[in-house]
Design a protein around this motif. Structure first.
Motif, PDB file in Angstrom:
ATOM      1  N   TYR A 240      -8.521  -3.025   7.689  1.00 19.81           N
ATOM      2  CA  TYR A 240      -7.255  -2.364   8.021  1.00 19.81           C
ATOM      3  C   TYR A 240      -6.944  -1.287   7.000  1.00 19.81           C
ATOM      4  O   TYR A 240      -6.604  -0.151   7.347  1.00 19.81           O
ATOM      5  CB  TYR A 240      -6.139  -3.410   8.076  1.00 19.81           C
ATOM      6  CG  TYR A 240      -4.758  -2.837   8.227  1.00 19.81           C
ATOM      7  CD1 TYR A 240      -3.914  -2.693   7.125  1.00 19.81           C
ATOM      8  CD2 TYR A 240      -4.285  -2.417   9.468  1.00 19.81           C
ATOM      9  CE1 TYR A 240      -2.654  -2.161   7.269  1.00 19.81           C
ATOM     10  CE2 TYR A 240      -3.032  -1.888   9.605  1.00 19.81           C
ATOM     11  CZ  TYR A 240      -2.213  -1.767   8.504  1.00 19.81           C
ATOM     12  OH  TYR A 240      -0.959  -1.224   8.634  1.00 19.81           O
ATOM     13  N   CYS A 241      -7.076  -1.641   5.741  1.00 21.22           N
ATOM     14  CA  CYS A 241      -6.786  -0.665   4.681  1.00 21.22           C
ATOM     15  C   CYS A 241      -7.735   0.515   4.760  1.00 21.22           C
ATOM     16  O   CYS A 241      -7.372   1.649   4.445  1.00 21.22           O
ATOM     17  CB  CYS A 241      -6.916  -1.313   3.304  1.00 21.22           C
ATOM     18  SG  CYS A 241      -5.740  -2.615   3.037  1.00 21.22           S
TER      19      CYS A 241
ATOM     20  N   TYR B 228       0.885  11.508  -6.415  1.00 21.72           N
ATOM     21  CA  TYR B 228      -0.308  11.810  -5.621  1.00 21.72           C
ATOM     22  C   TYR B 228      -1.122  12.944  -6.189  1.00 21.72           C
ATOM     23  O   TYR B 228      -2.310  13.070  -5.919  1.00 21.72           O
ATOM     24  CB  TYR B 228       0.094  12.133  -4.180  1.00 21.72           C
ATOM     25  CG  TYR B 228       0.548  10.924  -3.427  1.00 21.72           C
ATOM     26  CD1 TYR B 228       1.897  10.660  -3.247  1.00 21.72           C
ATOM     27  CD2 TYR B 228      -0.371  10.015  -2.911  1.00 21.72           C
ATOM     28  CE1 TYR B 228       2.314   9.530  -2.567  1.00 21.72           C
ATOM     29  CE2 TYR B 228       0.049   8.896  -2.229  1.00 21.72           C
ATOM     30  CZ  TYR B 228       1.385   8.661  -2.056  1.00 21.72           C
ATOM     31  OH  TYR B 228       1.802   7.541  -1.397  1.00 21.72           O
TER      32      TYR B 228
ATOM     33  N   ARG C 253      -8.274  -7.546   6.620  1.00 27.78           N
ATOM     34  CA  ARG C 253      -7.270  -6.823   5.838  1.00 27.78           C
ATOM     35  C   ARG C 253      -7.911  -5.632   5.144  1.00 27.78           C
ATOM     36  O   ARG C 253      -7.346  -4.543   5.107  1.00 27.78           O
ATOM     37  CB  ARG C 253      -6.663  -7.778   4.813  1.00 27.78           C
ATOM     38  CG  ARG C 253      -5.610  -7.135   3.942  1.00 27.78           C
ATOM     39  CD  ARG C 253      -5.012  -8.136   3.030  1.00 27.78           C
ATOM     40  NE  ARG C 253      -3.810  -8.688   3.591  1.00 27.78           N
ATOM     41  CZ  ARG C 253      -3.140  -9.705   3.083  1.00 27.78           C
ATOM     42  NH1 ARG C 253      -3.582 -10.320   2.017  1.00 27.78           N
ATOM     43  NH2 ARG C 253      -2.029 -10.132   3.636  1.00 27.78           N
TER      44      ARG C 253
ATOM     45  N   THR D  73      -5.111   3.262   7.931  1.00 27.05           N
ATOM     46  CA  THR D  73      -4.125   3.903   7.053  1.00 27.05           C
ATOM     47  C   THR D  73      -4.518   5.351   6.805  1.00 27.05           C
ATOM     48  O   THR D  73      -4.109   5.954   5.832  1.00 27.05           O
ATOM     49  CB  THR D  73      -4.034   3.164   5.712  1.00 27.05           C
ATOM     50  OG1 THR D  73      -5.350   2.975   5.203  1.00 27.05           O
ATOM     51  CG2 THR D  73      -3.358   1.835   5.870  1.00 27.05           C
TER      52      THR D  73
ATOM     53  N   MET E 188       0.813  -1.209   0.000  1.00 30.12           N
ATOM     54  CA  MET E 188       0.000   0.000   0.000  1.00 30.12           C
ATOM     55  C   MET E 188       0.845   1.256   0.000  1.00 30.12           C
ATOM     56  O   MET E 188       0.480   2.252  -0.605  1.00 30.12           O
ATOM     57  CB  MET E 188      -0.906   0.027   1.222  1.00 30.12           C
ATOM     58  CG  MET E 188      -2.013  -0.978   1.120  1.00 30.12           C
ATOM     59  SD  MET E 188      -3.118  -0.843   2.474  1.00 30.12           S
ATOM     60  CE  MET E 188      -3.855   0.724   2.166  1.00 30.12           C
TER      61      MET E 188
ATOM     62  N   ALA F  48      -8.195   3.148   0.803  1.00 27.16           N
ATOM     63  CA  ALA F  48      -7.509   3.787   1.919  1.00 27.16           C
ATOM     64  C   ALA F  48      -7.762   5.291   1.956  1.00 27.16           C
ATOM     65  O   ALA F  48      -7.494   5.927   2.970  1.00 27.16           O
ATOM     66  CB  ALA F  48      -6.007   3.519   1.826  1.00 27.16           C
TER      67      ALA F  48
ATOM     68  N   ASN G 179       1.231   7.870   6.251  1.00 25.58           N
ATOM     69  CA  ASN G 179       1.495   8.125   4.824  1.00 25.58           C
ATOM     70  C   ASN G 179       0.290   7.683   4.012  1.00 25.58           C
ATOM     71  O   ASN G 179      -0.279   6.630   4.251  1.00 25.58           O
ATOM     72  CB  ASN G 179       2.716   7.319   4.358  1.00 25.58           C
ATOM     73  CG  ASN G 179       3.993   7.951   4.840  1.00 25.58           C
ATOM     74  OD1 ASN G 179       4.024   9.122   5.147  1.00 25.58           O
ATOM     75  ND2 ASN G 179       5.044   7.163   4.921  1.00 25.58           N
ATOM     76  N   LEU G 180      -0.081   8.491   3.045  1.00 26.98           N
ATOM     77  CA  LEU G 180      -1.273   8.182   2.252  1.00 26.98           C
ATOM     78  C   LEU G 180      -0.979   7.054   1.275  1.00 26.98           C
ATOM     79  O   LEU G 180       0.106   6.977   0.722  1.00 26.98           O
ATOM     80  CB  LEU G 180      -1.718   9.420   1.474  1.00 26.98           C
ATOM     81  CG  LEU G 180      -2.090  10.623   2.346  1.00 26.98           C
ATOM     82  CD1 LEU G 180      -2.449  11.798   1.464  1.00 26.98           C
ATOM     83  CD2 LEU G 180      -3.231  10.275   3.267  1.00 26.98           C
ATOM     84  N   ALA G 181      -1.966   6.202   1.087  1.00 30.43           N
ATOM     85  CA  ALA G 181      -1.767   5.073   0.184  1.00 30.43           C
ATOM     86  C   ALA G 181      -2.282   5.354  -1.216  1.00 30.43           C
ATOM     87  O   ALA G 181      -1.878   4.696  -2.160  1.00 30.43           O
ATOM     88  CB  ALA G 181      -2.461   3.842   0.738  1.00 30.43           C
ATOM     89  N   GLY G 182      -3.191   6.300  -1.360  1.00 33.33           N
ATOM     90  CA  GLY G 182      -3.779   6.543  -2.672  1.00 33.33           C
ATOM     91  C   GLY G 182      -3.657   8.006  -3.048  1.00 33.33           C
ATOM     92  O   GLY G 182      -3.204   8.844  -2.279  1.00 33.33           O
ATOM     93  N   VAL G 183      -4.074   8.312  -4.260  1.00 31.83           N
ATOM     94  CA  VAL G 183      -4.016   9.704  -4.704  1.00 31.83           C
ATOM     95  C   VAL G 183      -5.163  10.488  -4.075  1.00 31.83           C
ATOM     96  O   VAL G 183      -6.191   9.917  -3.719  1.00 31.83           O
ATOM     97  CB  VAL G 183      -4.077   9.800  -6.242  1.00 31.83           C
ATOM     98  CG1 VAL G 183      -2.864   9.166  -6.856  1.00 31.83           C
ATOM     99  CG2 VAL G 183      -5.313   9.177  -6.786  1.00 31.83           C
ATOM    100  N   ALA G 184      -4.972  11.790  -3.982  1.00 36.51           N
ATOM    101  CA  ALA G 184      -5.987  12.648  -3.378  1.00 36.51           C
ATOM    102  C   ALA G 184      -7.245  12.638  -4.244  1.00 36.51           C
ATOM    103  O   ALA G 184      -7.171  12.890  -5.443  1.00 36.51           O
ATOM    104  CB  ALA G 184      -5.444  14.071  -3.265  1.00 36.51           C
TER     105      ALA G 184
ATOM    106  N   ASP H 262      -9.797  -1.030  -5.619  1.00 31.63           N
ATOM    107  CA  ASP H 262      -8.671  -1.730  -5.017  1.00 31.63           C
ATOM    108  C   ASP H 262      -8.384  -1.129  -3.648  1.00 31.63           C
ATOM    109  O   ASP H 262      -8.926  -0.098  -3.278  1.00 31.63           O
ATOM    110  CB  ASP H 262      -7.431  -1.722  -5.909  1.00 31.63           C
ATOM    111  CG  ASP H 262      -6.917  -0.334  -6.184  1.00 31.63           C
ATOM    112  OD1 ASP H 262      -6.034  -0.180  -7.045  1.00 31.63           O
ATOM    113  OD2 ASP H 262      -7.389   0.614  -5.544  1.00 31.63           O
ATOM    114  N   MET H 263      -7.507  -1.809  -2.915  1.00 36.27           N
ATOM    115  CA  MET H 263      -7.346  -1.429  -1.515  1.00 36.27           C
ATOM    116  C   MET H 263      -6.680  -0.068  -1.358  1.00 36.27           C
ATOM    117  O   MET H 263      -6.915   0.627  -0.376  1.00 36.27           O
ATOM    118  CB  MET H 263      -6.526  -2.507  -0.792  1.00 36.27           C
ATOM    119  CG  MET H 263      -7.315  -3.773  -0.683  1.00 36.27           C
ATOM    120  SD  MET H 263      -6.638  -4.842   0.543  1.00 36.27           S
ATOM    121  CE  MET H 263      -7.503  -6.331   0.240  1.00 36.27           C
ATOM    122  N   ASN H 264      -5.866   0.317  -2.321  1.00 31.35           N
ATOM    123  CA  ASN H 264      -5.208   1.616  -2.189  1.00 31.35           C
ATOM    124  C   ASN H 264      -6.196   2.761  -2.296  1.00 31.35           C
ATOM    125  O   ASN H 264      -6.113   3.735  -1.553  1.00 31.35           O
ATOM    126  CB  ASN H 264      -4.129   1.773  -3.266  1.00 31.35           C
ATOM    127  CG  ASN H 264      -2.866   1.052  -2.885  1.00 31.35           C
ATOM    128  OD1 ASN H 264      -2.709   0.637  -1.744  1.00 31.35           O
ATOM    129  ND2 ASN H 264      -1.963   0.891  -3.808  1.00 31.35           N
TER     130      ASN H 264
END
Lengths: 300, 350
Positions: free
Chosen positions: B297-298, A283, B294, B302, A93, B230, B307-312, B225-227
């Protein structure tokens, strides 16, 4: 009263003469090579050896293969306990950059296939070797846009390097999963020529096998390295090089190969040095797809 | 899609399932199943994305093969026993063939390999229809023939629970996770089918409610998807708070609704002196629970300041109607305290 004149039917002779016309030997196709995937490079002698005669039995090669495949299988099974793609989920992730291809030894060149219009009778050449200190890859050659003299090809002049399909144990197809990323990051040093980056995804139908997503990569020449970041949202769909009207975004979960093609119609030598090819997560890049999907026949 | 075409397809879907529910003749039941298959194919391929077309093609091939097997088996039964009645299928050969064909239609292990790939190629709404509505008709038929082949049904159920749990372990694509979740839940329904059809129906009902909530949640959050999941704290914090409850309900944790069918099924299996089956079922639930946890959790652990897992994400107002999501999420979280009422309502029905 005389009978109306019957129109004369064409005699069979012209038809028979067409059938008996001698066809050039190159167009005579033996029954065995009618399978689509079998391609014979022009100039190469026809291979009529049956497949079972081409196998070379070698014990050491066999043992090496067994060891390699079972090691890969063991890694796959143990990696499954760790997480997706053998990494913990938190690493998956938080991953922001991943180097997918880097050229650090001769074995890295084995992952690439080179091709040029020499296969259709042209005169372009492309070669790949390790650069200085074995830290980069150098693609070089000569582009020649003179079309082959076969009476039907009108345009020519292309050179391409394409990565090989990743394979899991026992030569099963594997795919790159870049769904955590949104940009392709390359560090290259070119000679000012415009290249095209080609990404091929996993397809289902046989008529989709030439579906490739492309985007341009302009090199700037000069001694300085160039960091190129191409968002995946910019890639457009083509089939056999023709841009499709019905565009779709690139799905990143099953990427098969990446390639670089040069076809700028400028005859002469070319060079492209690649330090690494990777993917990154930008990002600030929120675009999903750069192109509008026009209806081909819109209702008025 | 053109609203007229969409309404015809949705009516076709409804009609197909209804025809199968109402049928007592195998040919009519087969016709209902075929109507369902054909009505959903344009819905699957409507976006014309290569992966959507691939999913539609695979779905068509699988369902057609299963439907052809049903037709063949029912014809064989008619030849051997002289009748086409659904409930009077007695000869073991056609019974086994029909069970296998219906398992292929449902996506029961070991015939489940098509389900994750097909659901992955679809958008979330069509995936929801595939995972919920398309299960009803084959289940109605299985409920009617299950007393004849108890061992096969129980084996299919156990294998599905294990395959669904293990298969979903390492996926980051949410649609594939939900597909394996579907396989596991179908396993639970199958394992108790021979003893109590009402419990099977209850499990199916709870599964439909929870899966609807899951798909609608992911659709609202625009996550596949999980990202991207998040980043849901930035899109809708309230859904981010409730979604873990819904996922844990899918995992069967008390005091959430999803515990109800699992508890009753284990109780029934124990009463029927199948302690080993109950133990394996309970342990396989842990596998499924792992991947639900899981996803939780994501979703939750998170968030910022990690820290960010995906784009804004763009903060756009969603046009999705909130009533189905609100209803299904509430039902999937809050039903356990009223389980006696639910049992008294559902048990007499089946």
């Amino acid at each position: 009263m005389s009978l109306p004149k019957m129109t004369r039917l064409l005699s069979r002779r012209p038809l028979v003469s067409i059938q008996q016309q001698q066809l050039p030997p190159s167009t005579l196709v033996p029954g065995r090579t009618l399978i689509q995937s079998e391609y014979r490079r022009p100039g190469k002698p026809r291979d009529n050896e049956p497949p079972w005669q081409k196998i070379k039995f070698d014990l050491s090669k066999g043992l090496e293969g067994v060891k390699k495949h079972f090691t890969l299988l063991k890694n796959e099974l143990t990696g499954r306990w760790v997480g997706p793609e053998g990494k913990p989920i938190i690493e998956h992730m938080l991953e922001q950059n991943r180097v997918v291809w880097e050229f650090r030894g001769p074995e890295s060149l084995q992952q690439w296939t080179l091709s040029s219009d020499r296969e259709i009778g042209g005169q372009s050449e492309i070669y790949m070797e390790l650069g200085r200190n074995s830290t980069t890859c150098l693609l070089y050659g000569t582009l020649c846009s003179t079309p082959p003299r076969d009476g039907e090809t009108r345009y020519s002049g292309y050179c391409t390097a394409r990565s090989k399909q990743p394979l899991a144990s026992f030569d099963r197809k594997k795919h790159h999963d870049w769904s955590s990323f949104n940009c392709l990051h390359l560090r290259i040093r070119g000679d000012g020529r415009p290249w095209m980056v080609n990404i091929a995804t996993e397809t289902y139908f046989s008529h989709q096998k030439d579906d490739i997503y492309n985007y341009f990569m302009y090199t700037r020449g000069g001694p300085y390295w160039q960091d190129v970041k191409i968002p995946f949202s910019k890639f457009f769909l083509t089939h056999r090089g023709r841009i499709q009207d019905d565009q779709h975004p690139l799905w990143l979960d099953k990427i098969n190969t990446i390639g670089f093609t040069l076809g700028d119609n400028a005859d002469g030598p070319f060079q492209l040095e690649i330090d690494f090819i990777g993917v990154c997560k930008d990002y600030a890049h929120t675009e999903e797809f750069a192109y509008e999907k026009y209806k081909r026949n819109p209702e008025v | 899609m053109n609203p007229y075409v969409l309404s015809i397809l949705l009516m076709g879907l409804g009609l197909g399932t209804t025809v199968t529910f109402a049928s007592s003749h195998w040919l009519l039941a087969w016709m209902g199943l075929e109507m369902n298959t054909l009505a959903i194919l344009p819905l699957m391929a409507q976006h014309h994305h290569p992966r959507a077309v691939e999913a539609a093609t695979k779905y068509f091939l699988i369902q057609s093969a299963a439907a052809a097997t049903i037709l063949f088996a029912s014809s064989t039964n008619a030849w051997l026993s002289g009748q086409w009645d659904i409930q009077h299928i007695t000869h073991p050969l056609p019974t086994v063939m029909i069970t296998i064909a219906l398992s292929l239609k449902l996506g029961l292990a070991p015939l489940h390999a098509w389900l994750p790939e097909v659901v992955q190629g679809l958008d979330l709404t069509t995936g929801l229809v595939l995972s919920t509505w398309q299960k009803l008709a084959p289940f109605a038929l299985l409920l009617q023939i299950s007393p004849e082949i108890p061992l096969l049904i129980t084996s299919l159920g156990l294998i599905s629970m294990l395959a669904g749990g293990w298969g979903g372990l390492n996926h980051t694509q949410l649609r594939k996770v939900l597909a394996y979740s579907s396989v596991a839940h179908l396993g639970w329904m199958m394992v108790v089918m021979q003893f109590s059809t009402s419990l099977t129906a209850l499990a199916l009902l709870m599964y439909v409610i929870m899966t609807t909530s899951a798909f609608l949640t992911f659709k609202l959050l625009k996550s596949t998807d999980m990202n991207s999941l998040a980043m849901s704290w930035a899109k809708t914090p309230s859904v981010t708070a409730l979604a873990p409850m819904m996922l844990l309900s899918l995992g069967g944790l008390p005091p959430l609704s999803g515990f109800l069918p699992k508890w009753l099924i284990i109780q029934e299996l124990t009463k029927q002196e199948l302690g080993l089956v109950a133990t394996v079922a309970a342990l396989s639930a842990l596998l499924s629970l792992f991947f639900y946890l899981r996803v939780c959790y994501c979703l939750t652990f998170t968030s910022s300041p990690n820290n960010l897992a995906g784009v804004a994400p763009w903060r756009l107002e969603s046009k999705q109607i909130s009533l189905p999501l609100a209803t299904s999420t509430s039902l999937s979280i809050l039903l356990l305290p009223i389980s006696p009422a639910i049992l008294s309502l559902t048990l007499p029905l089946f």
